[in-house]
Motif scaffolding. Sequence first.
Motif, mmCIF file in Angstrom:
data_model
loop_
_atom_site.group_PDB
_atom_site.id
_atom_site.type_symbol
_atom_site.label_atom_id
_atom_site.label_comp_id
_atom_site.label_asym_id
_atom_site.label_seq_id
_atom_site.Cartn_x
_atom_site.Cartn_y
_atom_site.Cartn_z
ATOM 1 N N ALA A 5 0.819 -1.217 0.000
ATOM 2 C CA ALA A 5 0.000 0.000 0.000
ATOM 3 C C ALA A 5 0.843 1.253 0.000
ATOM 4 N N SER A 6 2.008 1.215 -0.604
ATOM 5 C CA SER A 6 2.830 2.418 -0.665
ATOM 6 C C SER A 6 2.500 3.268 -1.881
ATOM 7 N N ASP A 7 1.753 2.703 -2.811
ATOM 8 C CA ASP A 7 1.376 3.442 -3.997
ATOM 9 C C ASP A 7 0.314 4.473 -3.648
ATOM 10 N N GLY A 8 0.597 5.723 -3.923
ATOM 11 C CA GLY A 8 -0.325 6.793 -3.543
ATOM 12 C C GLY A 8 -1.643 6.742 -4.259
ATOM 13 N N SER A 9 -1.745 5.958 -5.363
ATOM 14 C CA SER A 9 -2.991 5.877 -6.107
ATOM 15 C C SER A 9 -3.872 4.720 -5.643
ATOM 16 N N SER A 10 -3.429 3.931 -4.675
ATOM 17 C CA SER A 10 -4.200 2.771 -4.240
ATOM 18 C C SER A 10 -5.432 3.211 -3.453
ATOM 19 N N PRO A 11 -6.504 2.401 -3.496
ATOM 20 C CA PRO A 11 -7.707 2.722 -2.706
ATOM 21 C C PRO A 11 -7.407 2.829 -1.214
ATOM 22 N N ASP A 12 -6.441 2.063 -0.744
ATOM 23 C CA ASP A 12 -6.069 2.097 0.670
ATOM 24 C C ASP A 12 -5.581 3.492 1.066
ATOM 25 N N VAL A 13 -4.685 4.044 0.248
ATOM 26 C CA VAL A 13 -4.137 5.372 0.541
ATOM 27 C C VAL A 13 -5.187 6.449 0.323
ATOM 28 N N THR A 14 -6.005 6.281 -0.712
ATOM 29 C CA THR A 14 -7.065 7.263 -0.971
ATOM 30 C C THR A 14 -8.030 7.348 0.205
#
Length: 242
Positions: A5-14
């Motif tokens: 979940a380090s990708d800033g575009s993932s639903p988790d980060v959103t």
Amino acid sequence: MAELASDGSSPDVTLLYDVNGLAKDAPPWFDRVMEFTGEYGIMLAMVLVVLWCWWSVRRSGSLTDSVSAVAGIVWAPLAAGLALLVNIPIRGFVERPRPFVDHDGLEVLVEGKTDYSFVSDHATMAMAIAVALFLAHRRFGLIAIGLALTEGFARVYMGVHYPTDVIGGLALGTAVALLLAPLTLALLTPLVSAVARSRRAGRLVRSRRADGSAARPETVGIPEPRLGGPAEDGHGEKGLAA
């Protein structure tokens, strides 16, 4: 696995930014309330619910029901402790940093968190207690489950966990409480039954008010015989004498 979940575009980060963004728009006093609630308040409330459940079950129902319920209540904190132990190798394997380490612009309400993020200890412990309590008493268990879900939301709101940290914690707490319950309750129930038969410690399981008569204690697992014989006819007349 630190890249989880380090990708800033993932639903988790959103979702993290959406929930934590509420803290930026909230007044400072509300953030302080959420900080205390998420860090200490909900766990304290869970303890009070467990104690309230214990106080309730020992004053109502049969002795057999009280023994079963109290055994389930004892299992609640034990489940939380075991779930935390299970989480130790999980956190070490995943090695996921706290969200504020990899993502800027978060409103972090609790400083000094240097351990790994996945899975959330608070969510794990809260849900383990809640599910174990649900097995003992559904009404109090539902209250505790509501508190556990609130705890999960608060951890994301505070900026110290990703949503999937919380989901993982809720799942881990549930799994430990359910999967280990049959074995643990099989061990705890005879122990609680022995305590119930004790003259002094028995009040931890069954209150004097619920007993009705201290001179005739109910035997656990064996229905107490009815006074007046085994059978009566429909006119209130007793049948053959025993």
